[in-house]
Design a protein around this motif. Structure first.
Motif, PDB file in Angstrom:
ATOM      1  N   ARG A 209       0.853  -1.187   0.000  1.00 19.21           N
ATOM      2  CA  ARG A 209       0.000   0.000   0.000  1.00 19.21           C
ATOM      3  C   ARG A 209       0.888   1.236   0.000  1.00 19.21           C
ATOM      4  N   VAL A 210       0.810   2.011  -1.079  1.00 21.55           N
ATOM      5  CA  VAL A 210       1.605   3.235  -1.200  1.00 21.55           C
ATOM      6  C   VAL A 210       0.865   4.361  -0.489  1.00 21.55           C
ATOM      7  N   CYS A 211       1.468   4.913   0.543  1.00 20.55           N
ATOM      8  CA  CYS A 211       0.823   5.947   1.369  1.00 20.55           C
ATOM      9  C   CYS A 211       1.121   7.363   0.877  1.00 20.55           C
ATOM     10  N   ALA A 212       2.317   7.572   0.336  1.00 20.59           N
ATOM     11  CA  ALA A 212       2.715   8.892  -0.149  1.00 20.59           C
ATOM     12  C   ALA A 212       3.928   8.732  -1.050  1.00 20.59           C
ATOM     13  N   PHE A 213       4.173   9.749  -1.876  1.00 18.75           N
ATOM     14  CA  PHE A 213       5.360   9.732  -2.724  1.00 18.75           C
ATOM     15  C   PHE A 213       5.858  11.144  -2.958  1.00 18.75           C
ATOM     16  N   GLU A 214       7.123  11.251  -3.343  1.00 12.01           N
ATOM     17  CA  GLU A 214       7.723  12.531  -3.720  1.00 12.01           C
ATOM     18  C   GLU A 214       8.558  12.308  -4.962  1.00 12.01           C
ATOM     19  N   ARG A 215       8.436  13.201  -5.932  1.00 12.00           N
ATOM     20  CA  ARG A 215       9.230  13.086  -7.152  1.00 12.00           C
ATOM     21  C   ARG A 215      10.724  13.160  -6.830  1.00 12.00           C
ATOM     22  N   ALA A 216      11.518  12.543  -7.677  1.00  3.29           N
ATOM     23  CA  ALA A 216      12.959  12.465  -7.436  1.00  3.29           C
ATOM     24  C   ALA A 216      13.602  13.836  -7.318  1.00  3.29           C
ATOM     25  N   ASP A 217      13.056  14.817  -8.029  1.00  2.52           N
ATOM     26  CA  ASP A 217      13.635  16.169  -7.968  1.00  2.52           C
ATOM     27  C   ASP A 217      13.022  17.030  -6.872  1.00  2.52           C
ATOM     28  N   GLY A 218      12.095  16.445  -6.081  1.00  2.00           N
ATOM     29  CA  GLY A 218      11.505  17.162  -4.966  1.00  2.00           C
ATOM     30  C   GLY A 218      10.427  18.160  -5.343  1.00  2.00           C
ATOM     31  N   THR A 219      10.004  18.178  -6.621  1.00  2.00           N
ATOM     32  CA  THR A 219       9.049  19.195  -7.075  1.00  2.00           C
ATOM     33  C   THR A 219       7.614  18.890  -6.666  1.00  2.00           C
ATOM     34  N   VAL A 220       7.277  17.620  -6.512  1.00  2.00           N
ATOM     35  CA  VAL A 220       5.902  17.219  -6.212  1.00  2.00           C
ATOM     36  C   VAL A 220       5.905  16.166  -5.127  1.00  2.00           C
ATOM     37  N   SER A 221       5.008  16.310  -4.158  1.00  2.00           N
ATOM     38  CA  SER A 221       4.772  15.259  -3.178  1.00  2.00           C
ATOM     39  C   SER A 221       3.269  15.123  -3.015  1.00  2.00           C
ATOM     40  N   SER A 222       2.783  13.890  -2.818  1.00  2.00           N
ATOM     41  CA  SER A 222       1.333  13.695  -2.819  1.00  2.00           C
ATOM     42  C   SER A 222       0.959  12.380  -2.160  1.00  2.00           C
ATOM     43  N   ILE A 223      -0.288  12.318  -1.676  1.00  2.00           N
ATOM     44  CA  ILE A 223      -0.907  11.046  -1.317  1.00  2.00           C
ATOM     45  C   ILE A 223      -1.534  10.514  -2.602  1.00  2.00           C
ATOM     46  N   PRO A 224      -1.129   9.363  -3.086  1.00  2.00           N
ATOM     47  CA  PRO A 224      -1.536   8.946  -4.433  1.00  2.00           C
ATOM     48  C   PRO A 224      -2.937   8.354  -4.488  1.00  2.00           C
ATOM     49  N   SER A 225      -3.511   8.394  -5.676  1.00  2.00           N
ATOM     50  CA  SER A 225      -4.711   7.639  -6.003  1.00  2.00           C
ATOM     51  C   SER A 225      -4.264   6.387  -6.764  1.00  2.00           C
ATOM     52  N   PRO A 226      -5.146   5.419  -6.976  1.00  2.00           N
ATOM     53  CA  PRO A 226      -4.744   4.216  -7.731  1.00  2.00           C
ATOM     54  C   PRO A 226      -4.208   4.526  -9.120  1.00  2.00           C
ATOM     55  N   SER A 227      -4.659   5.639  -9.706  1.00  2.00           N
ATOM     56  CA  SER A 227      -4.226   5.973 -11.065  1.00  2.00           C
ATOM     57  C   SER A 227      -2.946   6.802 -11.107  1.00  2.00           C
ATOM     58  N   SER A 228      -2.411   7.186  -9.960  1.00  2.00           N
ATOM     59  CA  SER A 228      -1.172   7.972  -9.928  1.00  2.00           C
ATOM     60  C   SER A 228      -0.023   7.184 -10.545  1.00  2.00           C
ATOM     61  N   ILE A 229       0.881   7.920 -11.199  1.00  2.00           N
ATOM     62  CA  ILE A 229       2.032   7.299 -11.849  1.00  2.00           C
ATOM     63  C   ILE A 229       3.290   7.571 -11.031  1.00  2.00           C
ATOM     64  N   LEU A 230       4.044   6.506 -10.757  1.00  2.00           N
ATOM     65  CA  LEU A 230       5.335   6.621 -10.084  1.00  2.00           C
ATOM     66  C   LEU A 230       6.448   6.425 -11.099  1.00  2.00           C
ATOM     67  N   TYR A 231       7.549   7.186 -10.933  1.00  2.00           N
ATOM     68  CA  TYR A 231       8.682   7.105 -11.844  1.00  2.00           C
ATOM     69  C   TYR A 231       9.927   6.617 -11.110  1.00  2.00           C
ATOM     70  N   HIS A 232      10.856   6.085 -11.893  1.00  2.00           N
ATOM     71  CA  HIS A 232      12.125   5.611 -11.341  1.00  2.00           C
ATOM     72  C   HIS A 232      12.788   6.724 -10.532  1.00  2.00           C
ATOM     73  N   GLY A 233      13.179   6.425  -9.299  1.00  2.15           N
ATOM     74  CA  GLY A 233      13.846   7.393  -8.438  1.00  2.15           C
ATOM     75  C   GLY A 233      12.932   8.146  -7.507  1.00  2.15           C
ATOM     76  N   ASP A 234      11.614   8.023  -7.689  1.00 11.04           N
ATOM     77  CA  ASP A 234      10.685   8.686  -6.773  1.00 11.04           C
ATOM     78  C   ASP A 234      10.838   8.126  -5.360  1.00 11.04           C
ATOM     79  N   ALA A 235      10.670   8.975  -4.370  1.00  8.82           N
ATOM     80  CA  ALA A 235      10.679   8.525  -2.974  1.00  8.82           C
ATOM     81  C   ALA A 235       9.285   8.015  -2.635  1.00  8.82           C
ATOM     82  N   VAL A 236       9.221   6.819  -2.051  1.00  8.83           N
ATOM     83  CA  VAL A 236       7.944   6.167  -1.768  1.00  8.83           C
ATOM     84  C   VAL A 236       7.855   5.815  -0.289  1.00  8.83           C
ATOM     85  N   LEU A 237       6.710   6.124   0.324  1.00  7.68           N
ATOM     86  CA  LEU A 237       6.398   5.693   1.680  1.00  7.68           C
ATOM     87  C   LEU A 237       5.295   4.646   1.548  1.00  7.68           C
ATOM     88  N   ALA A 238       5.554   3.434   2.058  1.00  6.00           N
ATOM     89  CA  ALA A 238       4.620   2.338   1.809  1.00  6.00           C
ATOM     90  C   ALA A 238       4.525   1.400   2.993  1.00  6.00           C
TER      91      ALA A 238
END
Length: 254
Positions: A209-238
């Motif tokens: 269960r992914v609880c939150a994520f932050e883009r690798a460059d720190g520009t965006v952080s969010s609580i994701p929805s099922p349709s959210s896209i994660l990219y290589h290097g993103d910080a993930v809290l799960a």
């Protein structure tokens, strides 16, 4: 001070740097088991000495390294581990301390630079399954996360938090809730040959269960929805169950 044990010479070279893939898997499997057995602590100040005593009392084999011989007095007479005088990022000292068979390294010196060197040597040269750094300067947190370094940043309960990481046997561990672990890691998609992955796909395939994520460059952080896209290097809290830890490990960036 305990006399150093004799060890084979340090092997250098490309690839595994002295460790076969089979041996690495054996050490990782042992680390994910119930107890960590072989532990090195670099730094014997207030945090290091408390951590050493806690882990030693938990029936682990603990070795403490510090450049100041008088620092070991903080361990008291009840400490049943070993000690070595020297610089914690000196490979000869680390080999004598048993890093070639080590399950867990905690670097808790008063220098962020020295601590980083210890952790990187443990991870990159000796494939230690789990290495944790104490971080003093919180402005370095994003750098540590992007390097895939597990760390503790704070002034209170640092020893207790590192102790929890050690006995869990899990890299990137934050907390344990029953049969589940809270993890923070940089997403690695290179192993699966992808540049991105939908949150719903990651969760459905691996029981995470992914609880939150932050883009690798720190520009965006969010609580994701099922349709959210994660990219290589993103910080993930799960949150992930113990049973699914081996499956999710490939997504944690080295």
């Amino acid at each position: 001070m305990t006399q150093p044990k004799e060890h084979a010479p340090v092997h250098r070279g490309g690839g595994s740097l002295g460790f076969t893939a089979i041996k690495m898997e054996e050490r990782r499997a042992r680390c994910v088991a119930t107890d960590v057995s072989d532990i090195i602590i670099v730094g014997c100040g207030r945090v290091g000495s408390r951590l050493a005593l806690m882990l030693s009392e938990h029936d682990n084999n603990v070795c403490v390294i510090d450049r100041d011989p008088s620092a070991f007095a903080a361990l008291g007479r009840d400490f049943n581990g070993s000690t070595f005088v020297g610089v914690g990022y000196d490979e000869e000292i680390l080999v004598n301390a048993g890093i070639e068979e080590c399950d867990f390294v905690a670097a808790v010196t008063q220098s962020d630079n020295a601590t980083l060197m210890v952790v990187e040597i443990a991870r990159r040269l000796y494939d230690v399954p789990h290495a944790v750094a104490r971080l003093y300067d919180s402005s370095h947190e994003r750098t540590y996360l992007q390097l895939g370094i597990d760390y503790v940043c704070g002034t209170t309960l640092v020893a207790e938090e590192i102790f929890s990481k050690a006995i869990s046997g899990i890299g990137d561990h934050i907390a344990t809730f029953g049969d589940f672990e809270v993890l923070q890691f940089a997403l690695n998609l290179s192993e699966v040959g992808q540049k991105s992955i939908k949150v719903a796909d990651l969760e459905s395939r691996h029981g995470i269960r992914v609880c939150a994520f932050e883009r690798a460059d720190g520009t965006v952080s969010s609580i994701p929805s099922p349709s959210s896209i994660l990219y290589h290097g993103d910080a993930v809290l799960a949150v992930v169950s113990h049973a699914m830890l081996p499956a999710i490990a490939k997504y944690a960036q080295d």
